[in-house]
Design an enzyme around this catalytic site. Structure first.
Site, PDB file in Angstrom:
ATOM      1  N   ARG A 132       0.855  -1.213   0.000  1.00  9.59           N
ATOM      2  CA  ARG A 132       0.000   0.000   0.000  1.00  9.59           C
ATOM      3  C   ARG A 132       0.880   1.249   0.000  1.00  9.59           C
ATOM      4  O   ARG A 132       0.612   2.217  -0.704  1.00  9.59           O
ATOM      5  CB  ARG A 132      -0.944   0.000   1.212  1.00  9.59           C
ATOM      6  CG  ARG A 132      -2.038  -1.061   1.131  1.00  9.59           C
ATOM      7  CD  ARG A 132      -3.117  -0.849   2.188  1.00  9.59           C
ATOM      8  NE  ARG A 132      -2.642  -0.934   3.551  1.00  9.59           N
ATOM      9  CZ  ARG A 132      -2.542  -2.062   4.266  1.00  9.59           C
ATOM     10  NH1 ARG A 132      -2.924  -3.214   3.739  1.00  9.59           N
ATOM     11  NH2 ARG A 132      -2.099  -2.043   5.497  1.00  9.59           N
ATOM     12  N   LYS A 188     -12.497  14.637   4.371  1.00 10.10           N
ATOM     13  CA  LYS A 188     -13.597  14.013   3.615  1.00 10.10           C
ATOM     14  C   LYS A 188     -14.390  13.051   4.488  1.00 10.10           C
ATOM     15  O   LYS A 188     -13.813  12.350   5.329  1.00 10.10           O
ATOM     16  CB  LYS A 188     -13.043  13.247   2.417  1.00 10.10           C
ATOM     17  CG  LYS A 188     -14.141  12.695   1.518  1.00 10.10           C
ATOM     18  CD  LYS A 188     -13.628  11.689   0.513  1.00 10.10           C
ATOM     19  CE  LYS A 188     -13.889  10.281   0.998  1.00 10.10           C
ATOM     20  NZ  LYS A 188     -13.555   9.267  -0.010  1.00 10.10           N
ATOM     21  N   GLU A 240     -19.703  14.368   1.241  1.00  9.70           N
ATOM     22  CA  GLU A 240     -19.934  13.365   0.189  1.00  9.70           C
ATOM     23  C   GLU A 240     -21.123  12.458   0.501  1.00  9.70           C
ATOM     24  O   GLU A 240     -20.971  11.453   1.189  1.00  9.70           O
ATOM     25  CB  GLU A 240     -18.674  12.507  -0.019  1.00  9.70           C
ATOM     26  CG  GLU A 240     -18.853  11.463  -1.115  1.00  9.70           C
ATOM     27  CD  GLU A 240     -17.628  10.592  -1.356  1.00  9.70           C
ATOM     28  OE1 GLU A 240     -16.691  10.618  -0.537  1.00  9.70           O
ATOM     29  OE2 GLU A 240     -17.627   9.874  -2.369  1.00  9.70           O
ATOM     30  N   LYS A 276     -19.386  16.804  -2.687  1.00 10.45           N
ATOM     31  CA  LYS A 276     -18.910  15.706  -3.544  1.00 10.45           C
ATOM     32  C   LYS A 276     -20.061  14.743  -3.795  1.00 10.45           C
ATOM     33  O   LYS A 276     -20.264  13.785  -3.044  1.00 10.45           O
ATOM     34  CB  LYS A 276     -17.736  14.997  -2.858  1.00 10.45           C
ATOM     35  CG  LYS A 276     -17.211  13.783  -3.610  1.00 10.45           C
ATOM     36  CD  LYS A 276     -15.835  13.366  -3.104  1.00 10.45           C
ATOM     37  CE  LYS A 276     -15.417  12.060  -3.748  1.00 10.45           C
ATOM     38  NZ  LYS A 276     -14.006  11.746  -3.524  1.00 10.45           N
TER      39      LYS A 276
HETATM   40  P1  13P Z   1     -14.694   6.893  -6.639  1.00 11.54           P
HETATM   41  O1  13P Z   1     -14.342   8.021  -7.570  1.00 11.54           O
HETATM   42  O2  13P Z   1     -13.958   5.605  -6.931  1.00 11.54           O
HETATM   43  O3  13P Z   1     -16.163   6.714  -6.460  1.00 11.54           O
HETATM   44  O4  13P Z   1     -14.155   7.303  -5.214  1.00 11.54           O
HETATM   45  C1  13P Z   1     -14.421   8.562  -4.761  1.00 11.54           C
HETATM   46  C2  13P Z   1     -14.329   8.556  -3.312  1.00 11.54           C
HETATM   47  O5  13P Z   1     -13.529   9.263  -2.735  1.00 11.54           O
HETATM   48  C3  13P Z   1     -15.234   7.663  -2.550  1.00 11.54           C
HETATM   49  O6  13P Z   1     -15.294   8.094  -1.238  1.00 11.54           O
END
Ligand code: 13P
Length: 350
Positions: free
Chosen positions: A51, A141, A182, A224
Site C-alpha cells: 500500500r 472528507k 460526500e 462531492k
Molecule cells: P470513486 O471516484 O472511486 O467513487 O471514489 C471517490 C471517493 O472518494 C469515494 O469516497
C-alpha cells in the site's frame, strides 16, 4: 467570536483553491479493506508495504500538480514516508498540492434499517481533526452511502447520514479544515435515470437542510455528489447528454450558489465515461454562454487510478507506465472541466 468564524477567510481560500484552474481532486483514501480488495483483484499482495509503495507511485507522478489541486489521503498514508524517508505529507506540500484526509471510519449497518448504512466516526472527531490539522492537512472528507432498492432509501437513512455529514462539516470548519461533504447515492440497481435523479435531489436537499441546521459555512465547503445516472442494471442506459442534463438540473434545484465547488465522485464508472459525462456537464453551461454558480470539478478515485493500478500490478518495472496512465486520466479530466474532453484523447494516448 467562534473559532469557525475566525477561520472563515482561510476556509474560503482553501475551498476555492481546491477547485481552481480547471483542476480537481485525486481521492487516494481507500481504507485498508477497500485498498486490499482492489489489490487482490489486481493480484497485488495486501501488505502495508505494498500500500505504501502504491501511494508513493501516485504521489511521485511527475506533472500531477498540473492536473490535481488536492489529494485525499488515508490515515495510514498521511503518516507514511517515501522510500528515502521524506514524509508523504511534505512530498504533497512541496509539489504545491493541498493535502486532505478521509476522517470517517466507514459505513456500518444502520440499526432497524436492513440494507442501509450509516457512516460513523463522530466520537472523538474534534481531537482527530486537530491532529490532522497539526500534521498539515487543510481539508477532510466524509462519505455517506445511500443505497437504492425496494423501498430504499428510507427517510431515516437519508436523515441520519445528512445529520452526521453536517456535524462533521461544522467540526472541520471549527479547526480550519474544509469539509468535503460526500453523500453518495450508489449506482447499483435497475432504477431509471429519473428515479435516481429524484433520489439524489431528495438526498441533497436533506444534506443542505442539516448543514443549515448545524450552521455550516457553505462558502467554506465542497460538495462531492454522485452524478445522476441510470442504475447499473437498468436495461435503458441514459446517454451522456441525458446524464449531464439530469445532473445539472438536479444540482441547480438544491445546491446553493454560495457553495464554491462541486467535485463529483466516480462511483465505479469507467474512466472514459466519467470524463465524458463531466465534460458534457461543463459543456451544458459553456454552450449556452452561461457560467455555472459553482465550479464543476472532479474528486475521482477509481476513474483516475484504476488503469494505473492494473498496469502497476505490484511490479517496480511497471511503475513508469502506471504513472503515465494515471497522468493521462488526470489530464482527461482537466479537459472535461473545460468541456473539451473527446474520446479520441484515449486513442492518441494508447
Ligand atoms: P470513486 O471516484 O472511486 O467513487 O471514489 C471517490 C471517493 O472518494 C469515494 O469516497
Amino acid at each position: 467570536m467562534g473559532r469557525r468564524l475566525m477561520n472563515a477567510q482561510q476556509l474560503m481560500e482553501t475551498a476555492s483553491a481546491l477547485v481552481a484552474d480547471d483542476k480537481g481532486l485525486l481521492a487516494m483514501d481507500e481504507s485498508n479493506p477497500t485498498c486490499n480488495r482492489r489489490f487482490a483483484q489486481a493480484g497485488i499482495p495486501q501488505t502495508i508495504e505494498a500500500r505504501r509503495a502504491y501511494r508513493e507511485l501516485i504521489l511521485t507522478t511527475g506533472g500531477l500538480a498540473d492536473c490535481i489541486n488536492g489529494v485525499i489521503l488515508y490515515d495510514e498514508t498521511i503518516r507514511q514516508h517515501r522510500k528515502d524517508g521524506k514524509s508523504f505529507i511534505n512530498l504533497v506540500l512541496d509539489a504545491g498540492v493541498i493535502p486532505g484526509v478521509k476522517v470517517d471510519i466507514g459505513a456500518k449497518d444502520l440499526a432497524g434499517r436492513p440494507g442501509e448504512r450509516i457512516t460513523e466516526g463522530l466520537d472523538g472527531l474534534r481531537d482527530r481533526l486537530e491532529d490532522y490539522s497539526r500534521m498539515g492537512a487543510r481539508f477532510a472528507k466524509w462519505r455517506a452511502v445511500i443505497a437504492m432498492g425496494d423501498g430504499l432509501p428510507s427517510w431515516g437513512c437519508i436523515e441520519a447520514n445528512a445529520h452526521a455529514l453536517a456535524r462533521y462539516a461544522v467540526l472541520c470548519q471549527e479547526v480550519g479544515l474544509v469539509p468535503i461533504v460526500e453523500p453518495e447515492v450508489l449506482m447499483d440497481g435497475d432504477q431509471s435515470l429519473e428515479l435516481r435523479r429524484a433520489t439524489t435531489e431528495r438526498t441533497l436537499q436533506r444534506v443542505f437542510a442539516q448543514l443549515d441546521a448545524q450552521g455550516a459555512m457553505l462558502e467554506g465547503m465542497i460538495l462531492k455528489p454522485n452524478m445522476a445516472i441510470s442504475g447499473l442494471a437498468c436495461t435503458t442506459q441514459a446517454s451522456v447528454s441525458e446524464v449531464a442534463e439530469a445532473t445539472v438540473s438536479c444540482l441547480l434545484r438544491v445546491v446553493p450558489a454560495a457553495v464554491p465547488g462541486i467535485a463529483f465522485l466516480s462511483g465505479g464508472q469507467s474512466g472514459e465515461l466519467a470524463s465524458a459525462r463531466l465534460s458534457a456537464i461543463n459543456l451544458r453551461f459553456k454552450a449556452s454562454g452561461k457560467t455555472p454558480p459553482w465550479a464543476l470539478a472532479f474528486s475521482f478515485a477509481r476513474a483516475i487510478q484504476q488503469p494505473a493500478l492494473e498496469i502497476w500490478a505490484g511490479k517496480e518495472a511497471n511503475r513508469e507506465a502506471a504513472q503515465r496512465a494515471l497522468l493521462h486520466r488526470a489530464r482527461c479530466n482537466v479537459a472535461a472541466r473545460r468541456g473539451e474532453y473527446v474520446a479520441s484523447m484515449e486513442t492518441i494516448a494508447a
